[in-house]
Design an enzyme around this catalytic site. Structure first.
Site, PDB file in Angstrom:
ATOM      1  N   SER A  86       0.804  -1.217   0.000  1.00 12.23           N
ATOM      2  CA  SER A  86       0.000   0.000   0.000  1.00 12.23           C
ATOM      3  C   SER A  86       0.837   1.268   0.000  1.00 12.23           C
ATOM      4  O   SER A  86       0.310   2.367   0.159  1.00 12.23           O
ATOM      5  CB  SER A  86      -0.926   0.001   1.210  1.00 12.23           C
ATOM      6  N   THR A 188      -1.327   3.649   4.800  1.00  9.44           N
ATOM      7  CA  THR A 188      -0.401   4.735   4.490  1.00  9.44           C
ATOM      8  C   THR A 188       0.613   4.806   5.597  1.00  9.44           C
ATOM      9  O   THR A 188       0.256   4.589   6.747  1.00  9.44           O
ATOM     10  CB  THR A 188      -1.175   6.076   4.468  1.00  9.44           C
ATOM     11  N   THR A 206       1.967   7.033   0.243  1.00  6.85           N
ATOM     12  CA  THR A 206       0.988   5.961   0.032  1.00  6.85           C
ATOM     13  C   THR A 206       0.772   5.679  -1.454  1.00  6.85           C
ATOM     14  O   THR A 206       1.058   6.533  -2.296  1.00  6.85           O
ATOM     15  CB  THR A 206      -0.374   6.378   0.644  1.00  6.85           C
ATOM     16  N   ARG A 216      -7.201   9.922  -8.959  1.00  6.94           N
ATOM     17  CA  ARG A 216      -7.715  10.173  -7.604  1.00  6.94           C
ATOM     18  C   ARG A 216      -6.562  10.527  -6.648  1.00  6.94           C
ATOM     19  O   ARG A 216      -5.535   9.863  -6.617  1.00  6.94           O
ATOM     20  CB  ARG A 216      -8.439   8.929  -7.100  1.00  6.94           C
ATOM     21  N   THR A 239      -4.224   8.414   8.533  1.00  4.27           N
ATOM     22  CA  THR A 239      -4.349   7.261   7.649  1.00  4.27           C
ATOM     23  C   THR A 239      -5.831   6.916   7.545  1.00  4.27           C
ATOM     24  O   THR A 239      -6.629   7.325   8.391  1.00  4.27           O
ATOM     25  CB  THR A 239      -3.526   6.069   8.179  1.00  4.27           C
ATOM     26  N   GLY A 240      -6.175   6.176   6.509  1.00  2.00           N
ATOM     27  CA  GLY A 240      -7.579   5.812   6.336  1.00  2.00           C
ATOM     28  C   GLY A 240      -8.189   6.490   5.122  1.00  2.00           C
ATOM     29  O   GLY A 240      -7.477   6.860   4.192  1.00  2.00           O
TER      30      GLY A 240
HETATM   31  C1  SD4 Z   1      -5.653   7.718   0.991  1.00  2.00           C
HETATM   32  N1  SD4 Z   1      -5.205   8.025   3.324  1.00  2.00           N
HETATM   33  O1  SD4 Z   1      -5.163   7.663  -0.135  1.00  2.00           O
HETATM   34  C2  SD4 Z   1      -4.830   7.285   2.151  1.00  2.00           C
HETATM   35  C3  SD4 Z   1      -4.967   5.809   2.321  1.00  2.00           C
HETATM   36  C4  SD4 Z   1      -4.709   5.299   3.683  1.00  2.00           C
HETATM   37  O2  SD4 Z   1      -4.977   3.678   5.284  1.00  2.00           O
HETATM   38  O3  SD4 Z   1      -4.193   5.870   4.527  1.00  2.00           O
HETATM   39  N2  SD4 Z   1      -5.141   4.162   4.062  1.00  2.00           N
HETATM   40  O4  SD4 Z   1      -6.809   8.065   1.189  1.00  2.00           O
END
Ligand code: SD4
Length: 331
Positions: A86, A188, A206, A216, A239-240
């Site tokens: 990721s 991330t 990320t 995106r 993160t997220g």
């Molecule tokens: C995103 N925040 O591209 C990142 C992905 C991520 O845990 O952190 N995932 O939206």
């Protein structure tokens, strides 16, 4: 002599006065024991891979190095690791089978650099730093970011692993080409550090949401959303689901809440609460969303909070490098 009635009256008055005093008189930070006590230097980063990343950052910090160099060295570990699916090399592709990477970096002097939707370069964080230090801009995206990276001597490489290509082809069979955010298909590394000189910096990198639409961007390349540093106050990273973090300018909010006197822990909790409230207002299902914040203040105190269980973060200071399960809202 004080009779019992008078004693009770006096005691009640006294305790009310104490309550009033502690409510009105003290800044919230002094009453909050939930943030973890930290020290200097210290580094924090998101998820399990944070342990190895912290170890690389610690090599810089323990030798009195600069937080900026520490966070760059730290996040390069998962970026270069093909087993981390990721971040960087090995990251899952978008719905067109293209690996596009996002990263940003911020130092103690509010210098910032960012790349979005960058292809073919293994270490987007190093390109983000080059944007910061060697370009007149703060953010480059897509082909322009790639051209800039090549002009700076970065090497063009194929980042799509055979394994990722296979997964993507499987995904195409059933997905109807529709990206769906879920809590498994992205992670991330966000890293924030305080060095021995008391300076803060942060980095975030990320491959974003797996099988996303081409072009995106999430929060991770956006200063103020996926990362923010104010050298007088503190630093935060996220993160997220990037869409939700961007909606509240997440990491800038966390740092501003710390400026108002909140501890890192309380600041993360309030930022999560904003997302929770907005999600409910928008009639979306909170269970489909994961967002986690980590925050560090100028004193080396830190905290973290997320929407649902499963998020952890790594902390490295003089007492060692350890993984901590973040507290969460949806119990
Ligand atoms: C995103 N925040 O591209 C990142 C992905 C991520 O845990 O952190 N995932 O939206």
């Amino acid at each position: 002599m004080t009779n019992r009635r008078n004693f009770l009256k006096t005691a009640a008055f006294a305790s009310a006065a104490v309550a009033l005093h502690s409510f009105k008189g003290k800044p919230e930070e002094e009453n909050d024991f939930s943030s973890k006590k930290g020290m200097k230097p210290i580094v924090l980063s998101t998820w399990n891979f944070g342990i190895q990343a912290n170890a690389a950052a610690w090599e810089v910090l323990k030798n009195n190095g600069r937080a900026l160099d520490a966070v760059e060295a730290g996040v390069k570990i998962p970026e270069g690791d093909p087993t981390e699916r990721s971040v960087g090399y090995g990251g899952r592709p978008d719905r067109d089978g293209r690996v596009t990477l996002d990263a940003c970096i911020m130092d103690e002097n509010a210098n910032i650099g960012s790349v979005g939707c960058l292809e073919f370069i293994k270490h987007p964080i190093a390109v983000a730093r080059a944007v910061m230090e060697k370009s007149p801009h703060v953010m480059l995206v897509g082909d322009g970011a790639l051209q800039f990276a090549l002009s700076q001597g970065f090497v063009k490489e194929n980042l799509l692993l055979e394994e990722s290509e296979k997964e993507w082809k499987e995904w195409l069979k059933t997905s109807q080409y529709k990206p769906i955010a879920n809590i498994e298909n992205h992670d991330t590394i966000g890293m924030i550090a305080l060095d021995a000189d008391g300076n803060l910096s942060g980095a975030c990198t990320t491959s974003g949401m797996a099988f996303k639409m081409h072009g995106r961007l999430g929060d991770s390349p956006i200063i103020g959303a996926g990362l923010y540093v104010d050298n007088e106050i503190g630093a935060a990273t996220a993160t997220g689901h990037g869409e939700e973090v961007i909606r509240i300018s997440g990491c800038h909010l966390v740092v501003e809440l710390m400026r108002q006197g909140k501890s890192p822990q309380k600041a993360c909790e309030e930022a999560v609460a904003r997302i929770v409230n907005l999600t409910r207002k928008r009639n979306k299902n909170l269970k489909d969303i994961q967002v986690g914040f980590i925050a560090l203040n100028k004193k080396g105190e830190y905290g973290s909070y997320c929407i649902q269980g499963g998020f952890n973060y790594a902390v490295n200071d003089a007492s060692g490098n350890r993984l901590i399960d973040a507290d969460y809202f949806l119990k």
